[in-house]
Design an enzyme around this catalytic site. Sequence first.
Site, mmCIF file in Angstrom:
data_model
loop_
_atom_site.group_PDB
_atom_site.id
_atom_site.type_symbol
_atom_site.label_atom_id
_atom_site.label_comp_id
_atom_site.label_asym_id
_atom_site.label_seq_id
_atom_site.Cartn_x
_atom_site.Cartn_y
_atom_site.Cartn_z
ATOM 1 N N ALA A 172 0.829 -1.203 0.000
ATOM 2 C CA ALA A 172 0.000 0.000 0.000
ATOM 3 C C ALA A 172 0.863 1.253 0.000
ATOM 4 O O ALA A 172 1.926 1.296 0.627
ATOM 5 C CB ALA A 172 -0.923 -0.003 1.216
ATOM 6 N N GLU A 222 1.035 -10.080 -0.600
ATOM 7 C CA GLU A 222 -0.333 -10.600 -0.597
ATOM 8 C C GLU A 222 -0.923 -10.644 -2.005
ATOM 9 O O GLU A 222 -1.681 -11.559 -2.340
ATOM 10 C CB GLU A 222 -1.198 -9.756 0.341
ATOM 11 C CG GLU A 222 -0.805 -9.955 1.803
ATOM 12 C CD GLU A 222 -1.630 -9.130 2.759
ATOM 13 O OE1 GLU A 222 -2.373 -9.716 3.557
ATOM 14 O OE2 GLU A 222 -1.517 -7.885 2.726
#
Length: 263
Positions: A71, A117
């Site tokens: 992120a 992820e």
Amino acid sequence: MTVETIGKFVKFEMHGEHVAIVTLDRPEQRNAINPAIANALDEIVARTEPDPNVRAVILASSHEKVFCAGADLAEIAKGNAGGMVTENGGFAGFVHQDRQTPWIAAVSGAAFAGGCEITLACDMIVASHEATLGLPEVQRGLFAGAGGPYRLVRNMPRNIAIELLLTGDPLDAQRAYDCGMFNRLVAKDQLMPTAIKLAEAIANNAPMSIGATLNVAKRAFDLDEKGLRALSEETVPKIFSSEDAQEGPRAFLEKRAPNWKGR
């Protein structure tokens, strides 16, 4: 090949008739996920899923040393964290997508936190020796909420996965390969050729069969034996009644390549 830019930071192109290549292209920010990338990946999944001509997708990076840094912290600081999540895909518009088209992550360099992820959300991983993966959230008082904890345990021996999750330590490419996390481990200059070769081997097969088989395989950890048997029995008539189910044996008997229709 025609390269299309989607959402400014993601490239989309077809390699041949049936393999799509999706490239994260925000190198100055180490491919950190922002709302534009999340929306682009969500759009690409929505586009490729119903298309029988797209039989495999490769997810790659334009950055020499980073697959994806996770992120974008600058976006989070601006209060834009919600923009990195889509309704259908979750984080990055991807990690929780309900897909039946197989995705192959082509990983060279670092894939940490959300980047790891995203890699784990793909169905297969081809990596170079420079690849490094990790979920360091516990070292920062955070939690890997985009599927990392359970997907890492599913992708390698349980005890080793738990050690990595609880220490937050990185995993080098050779160790990951030895633990069964990667499908292929190759030299950097062979990364994309190897990923493409794997994708093409998949794309040679019937698209309905690919999707149905992947759907059952992905549920292997979610259902018990009875549930998996029921899912398989539900799938059989759909596939065996298709045009491709007739074309496959016919092509075999006629000693020619099948002409798949995806129906």
